[in-house]
Enzyme design. Structure first.
Site, PDB file in Angstrom:
ATOM      1  N   GLU A 211       0.839  -1.201   0.000  1.00  0.00           N
ATOM      2  CA  GLU A 211       0.000   0.000   0.000  1.00  0.00           C
ATOM      3  C   GLU A 211       0.877   1.254   0.000  1.00  0.00           C
ATOM      4  O   GLU A 211       0.570   2.233  -0.664  1.00  0.00           O
ATOM      5  CB  GLU A 211      -0.930   0.023   1.221  1.00  0.00           C
ATOM      6  CG  GLU A 211      -2.082  -0.976   1.158  1.00  0.00           C
ATOM      7  CD  GLU A 211      -1.704  -2.366   1.640  1.00  0.00           C
ATOM      8  OE1 GLU A 211      -0.527  -2.595   2.007  1.00  0.00           O
ATOM      9  OE2 GLU A 211      -2.602  -3.245   1.651  1.00  0.00           O
ATOM     10  N   GLU A 329     -17.002   1.689 -11.023  1.00  0.00           N
ATOM     11  CA  GLU A 329     -17.117   0.694 -12.108  1.00  0.00           C
ATOM     12  C   GLU A 329     -17.814  -0.522 -11.525  1.00  0.00           C
ATOM     13  O   GLU A 329     -17.372  -1.078 -10.521  1.00  0.00           O
ATOM     14  CB  GLU A 329     -15.734   0.297 -12.642  1.00  0.00           C
ATOM     15  CG  GLU A 329     -15.821  -0.782 -13.724  1.00  0.00           C
ATOM     16  CD  GLU A 329     -14.476  -1.370 -14.139  1.00  0.00           C
ATOM     17  OE1 GLU A 329     -13.497  -0.626 -14.304  1.00  0.00           O
ATOM     18  OE2 GLU A 329     -14.434  -2.613 -14.302  1.00  0.00           O
TER      19      GLU A 329
END
Ligand SMILES: *[C@@H]1O[C@H](CO)[C@@H](O)[C@H](O)[C@H]1NC(C)=O
Ligand SMILES: *[C@@H]1O[C@H](CO)[C@@H](O)[C@H](O)[C@H]1NC(C)=O
Ligand SMILES: *[C@@H]1O[C@H](CO)[C@@H](O)[C@H](O)[C@H]1NC(C)=O
Ligand SMILES: *[C@@H]1O[C@H](CO)[C@@H](O)[C@H](O)[C@H]1NC(C)=O
Ligand SMILES: *[C@@H]1O[C@H](CO)[C@@H](O)[C@H](O)[C@H]1NC(C)=O
Ligand SMILES: *[C@@H]1O[C@H](CO)[C@@H](O)[C@H](O)[C@H]1NC(C)=O
Ligand SMILES: *[C@@H]1O[C@H](CO)[C@@H](O)[C@H](O)[C@H]1NC(C)=O
Ligand SMILES: *[C@@H]1O[C@H](CO)[C@@H](O)[C@H](O)[C@H]1NC(C)=O
Ligand SMILES: *[C@@H]1O[C@H](CO)[C@@H](O)[C@H](O)[C@H]1NC(C)=O
Ligand SMILES: *[C@@H]1O[C@H](CO)[C@@H](O)[C@H](O)[C@H]1NC(C)=O
Length: 542
Positions: A211, A329
């Site tokens: 991350e 999406e």
């Protein structure tokens, strides 16, 4: 119209909306039958989701296919524009359009390319989109063809060679020029970076990529774009008001990167992210055991799928993330949908259930993903050797969602509340509140009805107790087709939007009942008959 026995107490002279206004009940309802079992629809919005954004019904378009959908300056795609205008006629604003997806992270800009795109398919990876993609200056013309549409333009984060970074730099002036007509919603950097280490379409980062590494790369590239924007298009492009990003656009809530860790690593620390975007699919197109009945026409599955996002939003919020949470999406089945499922009327019903459940759980905007020849697409923007240009069943679901929300711009808040019904797999209901007042009720009967089997189509009466202020009549507008397996002949309240009828302009289909009246008793009781595999939107006056 079907009224419960013993309660046929009104003269129903017509089902036409205009003349119905003058109808008056001749008698108030007496006792409901013992098996009426009404479900209470609260008059207050206490348990509803956060107010939806004005373009709640929005689309994500696979970057490689954006020129197909939008056309270009000399040849705009007016069919697509008509379909967007139809949605505006219900929700009050055109959908926002995100231009991104897998091919966003393959796209490399070449200023000498004379076509909008140049793609190479690698069949071992996918037949559905090019795995190698170059875009040229004329690609950006596609941002000019639709009036009153706001766009998210997706930049490539995955491809990090020196030449790709140069090409990214060179694309920026074209992008900001194309989006200088007050048509920029936000930028986006990278698509589904939580799959960079694992993607079946190609691994682009080492297993050790964390991350922290992601956030560093994201910030470095965003800083580069900022420099380029300021130089190419002017200082106002880097103002706090205009320099906005949609992020992190992870594929899901449980892949190889964690959003909470990314947030803790400082993803949002510069204040340049305005929308927290995640992606979702209910399942995969070729996963074993996926069927219409078990998977898409299954409210429980839809709820579980959305609950993972609700949990993520909670965890992020505990970590200090306060941005609106959206699905940037999404669609039914990943890998572009399954034939016979994602392109059927059943998928349209799934879309209504899915979108309203999102709205009911604080997801403030939903971008349904589109691509040329995609099985789950709402429409096919051009004719190809695989698919005829046309309006596809999922579009009718988009229309029904927009109709359920009503003109979002006309009120300060539009909020949706899920109304649990007794059979949690096969039925669902939603109350829609406009400025805290109950405005509409959507009832979805997800029981699979295959019309090819030629059996009698069962119907269920759904009984509710509405606030007594709703007494009088409601108008029922149906999302209807011959069965869940239908791929043509779909209507919403009698309207067809088919390309072959009027190029996507709304036309009334003569053989379909519309604006049926249901009576709401003085006790607030109402019975809404809903055939299997269909949905009924009840417009109320409360
Ligand atoms: C609605 O009421 C009718 C009787 O009026 C009853 O037959 C029907 O089962 C009820 N519907 C539900 C879902 O309980
Ligand atoms: C929606 O409401 C706004 C604000 O009242 C109004 O200007 C607009 O015409 C309405 N749009 C539609 C499609 O009814
Ligand atoms: C614009 O679109 C038309 C139709 O697809 C195409 O023939 C033309 O080459 C395109 N123009 C550019 C500059 O790409
Ligand atoms: C691209 O990313 C990989 C993995 O993080 C890294 O090893 C490599 O140095 C990067 N290349 C460039 C040019 O930044
Ligand atoms: C891209 O632009 C940034 C900012 O102007 C610059 O620092 C960087 O060197 C450029 N990258 C390439 C590969 O030219
Ligand atoms: C997350 O994924 C792991 C393995 O990939 C799985 O064991 C775990 O159950 C998943 N967690 C959730 C909440 O889905
Ligand atoms: C619907 O999905 C739930 C959760 O996955 C599952 O338990 C249930 O069996 C499914 N229902 C049907 C009819 O397949
Ligand atoms: C509906 O039709 C599909 C495709 O013909 C079939 O696979 C499915 O089993 C049918 N469902 C029922 C309940 O008969
Ligand atoms: C739907 O059913 C009706 C009545 O059986 C039939 O006339 C019509 O052709 C069917 N429509 C489609 C698209 O199959
Ligand atoms: C209604 O008519 C249209 C066009 O004539 C046809 O395609 C459709 O299947 C019909 N629908 C029903 C339910 O009969």
């Amino acid at each position: 119209m079907i009224l419960p026995p013993q309660t046929v107490l009104f003269i129903v002279a017509t089902s036409n909306v205009a003349s119905s206004q003058s109808l008056v009940p001749i008698q108030t309802p007496i006792a409901r039958p013992p098996d009426f079992n009404p479900v209470t629809v609260p008059g207050s919005v206490a348990a509803a989701g956060a107010s939806v954004f004005k373009s709640f019904v929005s689309f994500s378009i696979e970057l490689a296919f954006f020129p197909d959908f939008a056309g270009n300056s000399s040849s705009p795609n007016t069919f697509s524009d008509t379909l967007l205008e139809n949605l505006k006629a219900f929700q009050g604003s055109k959908p926002d359009i995100r231009v991104g997806g897998n091919t966003q992270d393959y796209a490399v800009f070449d200023s000498s390319l004379t076509t909008a795109t140049s793609g190479t398919y690698i069949p071992s990876i996918s037949d559905d989109y090019p795995r190698i993609l170059t875009i040229g200056p004329s690609f950006f013309e596609s941002y000019q063809t639709w009036a009153d549409v706001l766009f998210i333009h997706g930049f490539n984060l995955a491809t990090n060679s020196t030449s790709a970074s140069e090409s990214l730099n060179q694309s920026v002036p074209y992008a900001c020029n194309a989006l200088s007509k007050n048509n920029l919603l936000t930028w986006e950097m990278g698509n589904e970076p939580d799959l960079y280490k694992t993607s079946a379409q190609g691994i682009v980062r080492p297993a050790s990529w964390s991350e922290v590494d992601y956030v560093k790369e994201w910030k470095d590239k965003v800083a580069t774009i900022k420099d380029m924007l300021g130089n190419a298009c002017g200082e106002d492009w880097v103002s706090a008001q205009k320099f906005k990003w949609t992020a992190p656009s992870f594929a899901g809530t449980n892949n190889s990167l964690d959003t909470v860790e990314a947030w803790k690593a400082g993803l949002g620390s510069d204040g340049d992210i305005s929308l927290f975007s995640s992606h979702n699919y209910i399942g995969g197109a070729t996963q074993p055991g996926i069927t219409l009945g078990n998977t898409l026409l299954n409210h429980t599955k839809t709820v579980l799928s959305i609950a993972a996002h609700n949990a993520e939003q909670k965890a992020l919020s505990a970590a200090g993330m306060t941005l609106p949470y959206i699905l940037g999406e999404t669609n039914s089945l990943y890998n572009q949908g399954a034939p016979g499922l994602s392109n059927s009327f059943g998928a349209a019903l799934w879309g209504v259930d899915f979108n309203l459940m999102c709205a009911a759980t604080d997801i403030q905007q939903v971008f349904m993903h589109q691509g040329t020849d995609y099985r789950y697409a709402s429409w096919q923007p051009i004719s190809t050797s695989k698919t005829n240009m046309g309006t596809k069943p999922p579009y009718y679901g988009n229309i029904a969602v927009a109709a359920a929300l009503g003109n979002i711009t006309n009120s300060t808040t539009t909020r949706v509340q899920n109304i649990p019904l007794s059979n949690s797999d096969t039925e669902s209901a939603y109350a829609i509140y406009s400025d805290s007042k109950l405005a509409r009720l959507m009832v979805i009967n997800l029981n699979e009805y295959n019309y090819s089997l030629s059996a009698q189509r069962p119907e269920m009466a759904y009984n509710f107790t509405l606030p007594v202020s709703c007494a009088g009549h409601g108008l029922v507008q149906r999302l209807m087709a011959n069965g869940s397996d239908a791929t043509t002949g779909i209507t919403f309240n009698g309207w067809t939007y088919n390309y072959d009828v009027a190029k996507g302009e709304p036309k009334l289909s003569g053989n379909v009942t519309r604006d049926e009246i249901v009576w709401v008793g003085e006790d607030g009781g109402v019975a809404v008959p809903v055939p299997w595999s269909s949905a009924a939107l009840v417009q109320l006056t409360c």
